[in-house]
Design a protein around this motif. Sequence first.
Motif, PDB file in Angstrom:
ATOM      1  N   GLU A  40      35.405 -31.772  21.626  1.00 52.75           N
ATOM      2  CA  GLU A  40      34.012 -32.107  21.335  1.00 52.75           C
ATOM      3  C   GLU A  40      33.173 -32.096  22.604  1.00 52.75           C
ATOM      4  OE1 GLU A  40      31.305 -35.728  19.424  1.00 52.75           O
ATOM      5  OE2 GLU A  40      33.490 -35.887  19.456  1.00 52.75           O
ATOM      6  N   GLY A  41      33.721 -32.663  23.686  1.00 52.82           N
ATOM      7  CA  GLY A  41      32.996 -32.676  24.949  1.00 52.82           C
ATOM      8  C   GLY A  41      32.722 -31.278  25.470  1.00 52.82           C
ATOM      9  N   MET A  42      33.701 -30.393  25.333  1.00 48.08           N
ATOM     10  CA  MET A  42      33.533 -29.012  25.779  1.00 48.08           C
ATOM     11  C   MET A  42      32.343 -28.353  25.071  1.00 48.08           C
ATOM     12  SD  MET A  42      35.966 -25.752  24.998  1.00 48.08           S
ATOM     13  CE  MET A  42      35.313 -25.756  23.314  1.00 48.08           C
ATOM     14  N   GLY A  92      28.071 -28.130  14.426  1.00 56.13           N
ATOM     15  CA  GLY A  92      27.775 -29.538  14.182  1.00 56.13           C
ATOM     16  C   GLY A  92      28.498 -30.082  12.969  1.00 56.13           C
ATOM     17  N   PHE A  93      28.564 -29.290  11.896  1.00 55.07           N
ATOM     18  CA  PHE A  93      29.227 -29.729  10.665  1.00 55.07           C
ATOM     19  C   PHE A  93      30.704 -30.013  10.911  1.00 55.07           C
ATOM     20  CE2 PHE A  93      31.703 -28.686   6.856  1.00 55.07           C
ATOM     21  CZ  PHE A  93      31.152 -29.575   5.943  1.00 55.07           C
ATOM     22  N   PHE A  94      31.386 -29.117  11.613  1.00 52.29           N
ATOM     23  CA  PHE A  94      32.822 -29.292  11.820  1.00 52.29           C
ATOM     24  C   PHE A  94      33.133 -30.298  12.932  1.00 52.29           C
ATOM     25  CE2 PHE A  94      32.947 -25.228   9.509  1.00 52.29           C
ATOM     26  CZ  PHE A  94      33.942 -25.533   8.594  1.00 52.29           C
ATOM     27  N   LEU A  95      32.310 -30.342  13.973  1.00 59.45           N
ATOM     28  CA  LEU A  95      32.535 -31.336  15.021  1.00 59.45           C
ATOM     29  C   LEU A  95      32.340 -32.754  14.495  1.00 59.45           C
ATOM     30  CD1 LEU A  95      30.816 -29.728  18.151  1.00 59.45           C
ATOM     31  CD2 LEU A  95      33.262 -30.105  17.802  1.00 59.45           C
ATOM     32  N   ALA A  96      31.527 -32.894  13.433  1.00 55.38           N
ATOM     33  CA  ALA A  96      31.284 -34.218  12.858  1.00 55.38           C
ATOM     34  C   ALA A  96      32.560 -34.853  12.335  1.00 55.38           C
ATOM     35  CB  ALA A  96      30.265 -34.103  11.730  1.00 55.38           C
ATOM     36  N   SER A  97      33.569 -34.040  12.055  1.00 55.85           N
ATOM     37  CA  SER A  97      34.820 -34.582  11.521  1.00 55.85           C
ATOM     38  C   SER A  97      35.674 -35.232  12.594  1.00 55.85           C
ATOM     39  CB  SER A  97      35.624 -33.456  10.851  1.00 55.85           C
ATOM     40  OG  SER A  97      36.091 -32.527  11.820  1.00 55.85           O
ATOM     41  N   LEU A  98      35.421 -34.905  13.856  1.00 52.65           N
ATOM     42  CA  LEU A  98      36.363 -35.300  14.901  1.00 52.65           C
ATOM     43  C   LEU A  98      36.235 -36.764  15.312  1.00 52.65           C
ATOM     44  CD1 LEU A  98      36.239 -32.123  17.197  1.00 52.65           C
ATOM     45  CD2 LEU A  98      37.704 -32.595  15.225  1.00 52.65           C
ATOM     46  N   THR A 139      44.743 -33.464   8.668  1.00 49.86           N
ATOM     47  CA  THR A 139      44.165 -32.243   8.092  1.00 49.86           C
ATOM     48  C   THR A 139      42.690 -32.117   8.424  1.00 49.86           C
ATOM     49  OG1 THR A 139      45.754 -32.364   6.266  1.00 49.86           O
ATOM     50  CG2 THR A 139      43.814 -30.958   5.952  1.00 49.86           C
ATOM     51  N   ILE A 140      41.969 -33.228   8.359  1.00 47.75           N
ATOM     52  CA  ILE A 140      40.538 -33.206   8.676  1.00 47.75           C
ATOM     53  C   ILE A 140      40.317 -32.791  10.131  1.00 47.75           C
ATOM     54  CG2 ILE A 140      38.483 -34.641   8.926  1.00 47.75           C
ATOM     55  CD1 ILE A 140      39.450 -36.258   6.532  1.00 47.75           C
ATOM     56  N   LEU A 141      41.117 -33.334  11.028  1.00 51.30           N
ATOM     57  CA  LEU A 141      40.986 -32.980  12.439  1.00 51.30           C
ATOM     58  C   LEU A 141      41.296 -31.498  12.664  1.00 51.30           C
ATOM     59  CD1 LEU A 141      42.616 -36.085  14.182  1.00 51.30           C
ATOM     60  CD2 LEU A 141      40.185 -35.555  13.962  1.00 51.30           C
ATOM     61  N   MET A 142      42.294 -30.976  11.968  1.00 51.20           N
ATOM     62  CA  MET A 142      42.624 -29.556  12.088  1.00 51.20           C
ATOM     63  C   MET A 142      41.484 -28.676  11.566  1.00 51.20           C
ATOM     64  SD  MET A 142      46.592 -29.647  10.858  1.00 51.20           S
ATOM     65  CE  MET A 142      46.550 -27.886  10.484  1.00 51.20           C
ATOM     66  N   LEU A 143      40.923 -29.045  10.409  1.00 51.03           N
ATOM     67  CA  LEU A 143      39.794 -28.281   9.858  1.00 51.03           C
ATOM     68  C   LEU A 143      38.602 -28.286  10.814  1.00 51.03           C
ATOM     69  CD1 LEU A 143      39.808 -29.372   6.105  1.00 51.03           C
ATOM     70  CD2 LEU A 143      40.347 -27.096   7.005  1.00 51.03           C
ATOM     71  N   GLY A 144      38.349 -29.426  11.419  1.00 49.81           N
ATOM     72  CA  GLY A 144      37.254 -29.515  12.368  1.00 49.81           C
ATOM     73  C   GLY A 144      37.444 -28.598  13.562  1.00 49.81           C
ATOM     74  N   ALA A 145      38.660 -28.575  14.096  1.00 50.91           N
ATOM     75  CA  ALA A 145      38.939 -27.726  15.256  1.00 50.91           C
ATOM     76  C   ALA A 145      38.860 -26.244  14.893  1.00 50.91           C
ATOM     77  CB  ALA A 145      40.319 -28.065  15.822  1.00 50.91           C
ATOM     78  N   ILE A 146      39.384 -25.868  13.736  1.00 53.51           N
ATOM     79  CA  ILE A 146      39.350 -24.458  13.315  1.00 53.51           C
ATOM     80  C   ILE A 146      37.907 -24.006  13.067  1.00 53.51           C
ATOM     81  CG2 ILE A 146      39.982 -22.857  11.469  1.00 53.51           C
ATOM     82  CD1 ILE A 146      42.597 -24.480  11.184  1.00 53.51           C
ATOM     83  N   GLY A 147      37.121 -24.829  12.366  1.00 51.55           N
ATOM     84  CA  GLY A 147      35.728 -24.480  12.105  1.00 51.55           C
ATOM     85  C   GLY A 147      34.924 -24.336  13.379  1.00 51.55           C
TER      86      GLY A 147
END
Length: 448
Positions: free
Chosen positions: A24-26, A113-119, A80-88
């Motif tokens: 997320e920081g990157m 923004g949508f996928f990083l919101a999961s992290l 699973t949510i964290l994996m989806l966020g990273a892939i998106g």
Amino acid sequence: MEEVEEREPSTIILLWLCCVSALEGMDTQLVPACQFALQRDLGLQLGHFAVLTTVQMVLTNLAAPFWGILADRGTLKKKTILMLGAIGEGIAVTIFAFVPNFWVMMMLRGMSGFFLASLRPVCNGLIADLTSDNKRGKIFGRVQSALLVGMFCSLLIAGNVANAFVGDIPGWRFLFAGGGVVAFIVAFGLAFFLAEPHHQLDESAKQKGCAAIRTELCTVLSFLRIPTFCVMIMQGVFGTIPWSVMGNNLLFFKFCGLEDWQASILAAEGTVAGVFGNSIGGMIADCLARRFGYHGRPLSAQITVAIGLPMVFLQFYGIPPGEGTFGVYFALIAAFGLLGSWAQSGTNFPILSDIVPASDRSKVMAWECAMENSLANAIGPSMVSSLAFAFGYKFGAEELSGQSLSSARALGQAGIQEKTTGTCLSVHLAHVYLSTCLSIYLSIYPSI
């Protein structure tokens, strides 16, 4: 009883939670670090960057409660949510490297923004579940430090590569493609190495359809009836606005006449100092909490805000552009990173973990961040962009040469000053922020 008091995540779980935070920081620094190159190559204006930032943050704030609800209801595993966020995120930044059109870039930043919101909410929920209260400041501090490590790596590399060319291909395209590769690596690592602990669900998790929606709305209303939650949102809006515009650092230092390597070091330095500052702040808040009970963590926030505001004022306004040396800026940024970054890891996240049941922790993290960040990020970037142009910011032949004290001065004034009154905005923010922190300190938190 002693085991409960000393509970904290295992090394392997903490490692991968840190990797998620670093990802997320990157991402947060990729676009700001490439501002000069994108203005040069694609003709983007400062207002375009404000739009990109705002679109990303709006999608982040809208999506965060969605991911938090999925996690707390057990609809999807947190892993699973964290994996989806990273892939998106990986898909969005990889495509960004190949598009020349601003409107496509805007959609891709919204996707990020949508996928990083999961992290963050899911990651913080896992930390709260795995850590006893007397160690939460320390663990949140380490994970928040990892976010700053990601920011540091992104800034340091981007500051030296974005403006260069590999043949006819600008370096910033390689940066975004590389960011996508990093995101895919994190997703791969989570799939194979993150062991998710058992999550205790409440009865509401069994509800479906309209009943589930009604339950979630009632949950949000219950959060808003918690005095501490409401006060944290109010102070968070004013506390987040300055952070939402710190991405202009690299451009500011470049216009001040510093070399690319100096500007990139200064822009990245705050994140390095913040790595240590967050860890120190988390431990100090834990100590103050043990000494003063519920008053300890808000007191830690008051101390760090009071120290940090003068540092920011000196950096952007107190030292006129062109007169500050690399050494002076280096010292100011180091002091701010070490002493002005304690609030989130030592105060906000531990308090949020303590004021709701364990089954609602991801949701309360998501809703608090969404509510405070929505207004702050809607106001901050666009306000700075508008005020910068009002104060005389431009991007022309002088700016392409690498130094423009007038544009640097405009950026600095826009960051801290209200045009209409000529008074320092930071003074108003300090008053509101410190007053609100004081109201927490005066027993709102103990009353829950």
